[in-house]
Design a protein around this motif. Structure first.
Motif, PDB file in Angstrom:
ATOM      1  N   UNK A  33       3.684   1.542   2.042  1.00 35.10           N
ATOM      2  CA  UNK A  33       3.878   0.343   2.844  1.00 35.10           C
ATOM      3  C   UNK A  33       3.051  -0.819   2.363  1.00 35.10           C
ATOM      4  N   UNK A  34       2.398  -0.685   1.214  1.00 35.09           N
ATOM      5  CA  UNK A  34       1.587  -1.769   0.679  1.00 35.09           C
ATOM      6  C   UNK A  34       1.395  -1.619  -0.811  1.00 35.09           C
ATOM      7  N   UNK A  35       0.716  -2.556  -1.403  1.00 35.07           N
ATOM      8  CA  UNK A  35       0.443  -2.508  -2.844  1.00 35.07           C
ATOM      9  C   UNK A  35      -0.950  -3.058  -3.086  1.00 35.07           C
ATOM     10  N   UNK A  36      -1.572  -2.621  -4.177  1.00 32.89           N
ATOM     11  CA  UNK A  36      -2.941  -3.014  -4.449  1.00 32.89           C
ATOM     12  C   UNK A  36      -3.096  -3.523  -5.875  1.00 32.89           C
ATOM     13  N   UNK A  37      -4.153  -4.287  -6.088  1.00 30.98           N
ATOM     14  CA  UNK A  37      -4.459  -4.881  -7.385  1.00 30.98           C
ATOM     15  C   UNK A  37      -5.965  -4.819  -7.605  1.00 30.98           C
ATOM     16  N   UNK A  38      -6.426  -4.356  -8.774  1.00 31.97           N
ATOM     17  CA  UNK A  38      -5.641  -3.731  -9.836  1.00 31.97           C
ATOM     18  C   UNK A  38      -5.248  -2.302  -9.461  1.00 31.97           C
ATOM     19  N   UNK A  39      -4.155  -1.851  -9.988  1.00 33.61           N
ATOM     20  CA  UNK A  39      -3.666  -0.516  -9.688  1.00 33.61           C
ATOM     21  C   UNK A  39      -4.174   0.452 -10.738  1.00 33.61           C
ATOM     22  N   UNK A  40      -5.109   1.322 -10.358  1.00 25.38           N
ATOM     23  CA  UNK A  40      -5.743   2.263 -11.278  1.00 25.38           C
ATOM     24  C   UNK A  40      -5.838   3.626 -10.604  1.00 25.38           C
ATOM     25  N   UNK A  41      -6.126   4.644 -11.398  1.00 24.00           N
ATOM     26  CA  UNK A  41      -6.321   5.975 -10.823  1.00 24.00           C
ATOM     27  C   UNK A  41      -7.718   6.107 -10.232  1.00 24.00           C
ATOM     28  N   UNK A  42      -8.703   5.495 -10.870  1.00 22.69           N
ATOM     29  CA  UNK A  42     -10.074   5.520 -10.370  1.00 22.69           C
ATOM     30  C   UNK A  42     -10.675   4.124 -10.478  1.00 22.69           C
ATOM     31  N   UNK A  44     -14.528   2.091 -10.644  1.00 24.26           N
ATOM     32  CA  UNK A  44     -15.962   2.245 -10.861  1.00 24.26           C
ATOM     33  C   UNK A  44     -16.744   1.808  -9.633  1.00 24.26           C
ATOM     34  N   UNK A  45     -17.945   2.339  -9.504  1.00 18.14           N
ATOM     35  CA  UNK A  45     -18.856   1.957  -8.426  1.00 18.14           C
ATOM     36  C   UNK A  45     -19.066   0.437  -8.421  1.00 18.14           C
ATOM     37  N   UNK A  46     -18.947  -0.184  -7.252  1.00 21.81           N
ATOM     38  CA  UNK A  46     -19.098  -1.616  -7.013  1.00 21.81           C
ATOM     39  C   UNK A  46     -17.918  -2.446  -7.511  1.00 21.81           C
ATOM     40  N   UNK A  47     -16.864  -1.812  -8.012  1.00 18.87           N
ATOM     41  CA  UNK A  47     -15.656  -2.575  -8.353  1.00 18.87           C
ATOM     42  C   UNK A  47     -14.823  -2.751  -7.084  1.00 18.87           C
ATOM     43  N   UNK A  48     -13.925  -3.728  -7.094  1.00 20.83           N
ATOM     44  CA  UNK A  48     -13.152  -4.042  -5.894  1.00 20.83           C
ATOM     45  C   UNK A  48     -11.667  -4.012  -6.190  1.00 20.83           C
ATOM     46  N   UNK A  49     -10.903  -3.866  -5.135  1.00 17.02           N
ATOM     47  CA  UNK A  49      -9.451  -3.979  -5.230  1.00 17.02           C
ATOM     48  C   UNK A  49      -8.967  -4.858  -4.089  1.00 17.02           C
ATOM     49  N   UNK A  50      -7.834  -5.497  -4.295  1.00 20.74           N
ATOM     50  CA  UNK A  50      -7.200  -6.321  -3.277  1.00 20.74           C
ATOM     51  C   UNK A  50      -5.854  -5.710  -2.936  1.00 20.74           C
ATOM     52  N   UNK A  51      -5.495  -5.705  -1.664  1.00 21.40           N
ATOM     53  CA  UNK A  51      -4.212  -5.129  -1.294  1.00 21.40           C
ATOM     54  C   UNK A  51      -3.520  -5.973  -0.238  1.00 21.40           C
ATOM     55  N   UNK A  52      -2.214  -5.839  -0.177  1.00 24.65           N
ATOM     56  CA  UNK A  52      -1.389  -6.500   0.830  1.00 24.65           C
ATOM     57  C   UNK A  52      -0.329  -5.511   1.289  1.00 24.65           C
ATOM     58  N   UNK A  53       0.350  -5.839   2.387  1.00 24.47           N
ATOM     59  CA  UNK A  53       1.308  -4.911   2.988  1.00 24.47           C
ATOM     60  C   UNK A  53       2.724  -5.493   2.967  1.00 24.47           C
ATOM     61  N   UNK A  54       3.696  -4.594   3.033  1.00 27.07           N
ATOM     62  CA  UNK A  54       5.096  -4.989   3.039  1.00 27.07           C
ATOM     63  C   UNK A  54       5.464  -5.609   4.393  1.00 27.07           C
ATOM     64  N   UNK A  55       6.677  -6.169   4.471  1.00 28.57           N
ATOM     65  CA  UNK A  55       7.165  -6.746   5.713  1.00 28.57           C
ATOM     66  C   UNK A  55       7.160  -5.697   6.814  1.00 28.57           C
ATOM     67  N   UNK A  56       6.698  -6.083   7.990  1.00 23.96           N
ATOM     68  CA  UNK A  56       6.631  -5.162   9.115  1.00 23.96           C
ATOM     69  C   UNK A  56       5.303  -4.442   9.222  1.00 23.96           C
ATOM     70  N   UNK A  57       4.443  -4.657   8.224  1.00 23.72           N
ATOM     71  CA  UNK A  57       3.136  -4.000   8.204  1.00 23.72           C
ATOM     72  C   UNK A  57       2.052  -5.055   7.981  1.00 23.72           C
ATOM     73  N   UNK A  58       0.807  -4.690   8.251  1.00 23.88           N
ATOM     74  CA  UNK A  58      -0.320  -5.595   8.037  1.00 23.88           C
ATOM     75  C   UNK A  58      -1.572  -4.766   7.751  1.00 23.88           C
ATOM     76  N   UNK A  59      -2.569  -5.351   7.052  1.00 23.48           N
ATOM     77  CA  UNK A  59      -3.830  -4.623   6.825  1.00 23.48           C
ATOM     78  C   UNK A  59      -4.542  -4.355   8.147  1.00 23.48           C
TER      79      UNK A  59
END
Length: 388
Positions: A33-42, A44-59
């Protein structure tokens, strides 16, 4: 659309269940129901990701998109998308309620709000209901008519409190201590005042104690005088008849470094000029405390409230730490960014800047004082790995 309010649990692997070491990486969360950036398998410590949700959903946090940071194999908040009909925790000044372990509430959930001591509901309504992603009319907690504000000034005395407070509930008892050389006389020697029906009871007076000639105290047991300890009642003041009378009329106690005693708070005018806080300033003044705040692009470290002790010293003064990144876009000319010059981003701020090609952008982030600049990418493909 029927409410589903599903939680998307982080996908943990067996290796993550053992003992964690400092700086351990995080596994990627599963974002149905959402997607994230960057898309990785793992990550690193202190790294961040950003995500958003599809229509009908919200963080499950404020905003239509969110950022989470990997901290020793755990995310700073669990990335998840919930149904738009669910509600996030409400803000109730001077009130509290049972918090959800999930961090959000289902459609139709009813919260009972309890006001803090000294406060009451403005109406008989003490509940709020989650309806279609928002709370119904939120209860308001205002000061109770039976509560009391700050206790009145007592001559030659200080109020004994572990921390400053502005509102006291009905029937509250507050103790005070007389200045060195003063005491409560008469049959009622209890050094307390009480809050009743919105007003404080009359306080017993602190009267000056009787003393003998300079350098001696009276011994009532046999009329023999005793030498006065020259270090007794040390503080800002002048010696009169072997006792110490402060210049401000405030009580003195044993030396502040004595671990067996706690410094007493007095009005802030006893400590003179307010402490300076570089990159910040005083935002609120009260007879018993001053409050500080940092300028934009700075983060406060330490308590925001400062009080004055009876020995003429201030409590801990906060500091303002840099919380921004300065980016010289000219250094990224080979990134084909359209803009030039220097821009400043607040800590954890993300900004999209246009590139020379139409509908292409570059994303700049500020994390822990460090910047990251992405290559230009078409905005439709920005959330793919091509845009990292």
């Amino acid at each position: 659309m029927s409410p589903r309010c599903l939680v998307f649990i982080l996908l943990w692997y067996p290796a993550a269940l053992g003992a964690q070491s400092v700086g351990e990486s995080c596994r990627a969360p599963q974002m149905d129901g959402g997607f994230l950036v960057p898309e990785q398998e793992t990550y690193l410590h202190e790294s961040s990701l950003t995500y958003a949700c599809m229509d009908g959903w919200k963080p499950a946090v404020d905003g239509w998109w969110a950022t989470s940071v990997c901290l020793n194999a755990s995310w700073s908040h669990r990335p998840q998308c919930i149904d738009e009909s669910c509600c996030l925790p409400p803000m109730i000044p001077n009130g509290k309620y049972t918090e959800s372990s999930e961090g959000w509430y289902k459609e139709g959930w009813v919260l009972e709000i309890k006001c803090d001591e000294g406060y009451q509901h403005t109406t008989q309504e003490a509940t709020t209901t989650c309806r279609n992603g928002a709370w119904s009319s939120l209860p308001v907690c205002e000061r109770s008519g039976n509560s009391c504000t700050v206790p009145p000034k007592i001559s030659h005395a200080v109020i004994i409190l572990q921390k400053y407070q502005e509102i006291f509930a009905a029937d509250s008892e507050v103790r005070f201590e007389c200045e060195e050389g003063y005491g409560v006389q008469g049959p009622d020697t209890k050094k307390s005042i009480f809050c009743s029906a919105g007003a404080w009871s009359e306080a017993p007076k602190c009267s000056k104690s009787q003393v003998q000639d300079v350098g001696h105290d009276e011994d009532t047991s046999g009329g023999v005088t005793k030498p006065v300890d020259p270090n007794r009642g040390r503080g800002r003041g002048t010696h009169t008849g072997g006792s110490t009378v402060t210049e401000t009329g405030s009580a003195t106690t044993s030396d502040k470094t004595d671990s067996s005693s706690t410094p007493l708070m007095v009005t802030v005018d006893n400590c003179g000029a307010y402490p300076r806080m570089p990159n910040g300033d005083v935002v609120r003044k009260s007879p018993m405390f001053i409050k500080y705040a940092c300028n934009a692009f700075y983060k406060r470290v330490g308590p925001d409230t400062v009080v004055c002790y009876n020995d003429g010293t201030w409590s801990e003064v906060p500091t303002c730490k840099e919380a921004f990144c300065e980016v010289d876009l000219d250094e990224y000319a080979n990134y084909h960014i359209k803009e030039s010059g220097t821009i400043i981003l607040k800590e954890r701020e993300t900004r999209d800047v246009p590139c020379v090609w139409r509908n292409w952008i570059s994303r700049i982030r500020c994390t822990k004082g460090k910047i990251s600049v992405s290559r230009c990418c078409h905005y439709l493909d920005y959330y793919s790995q091509l845009c990292h």
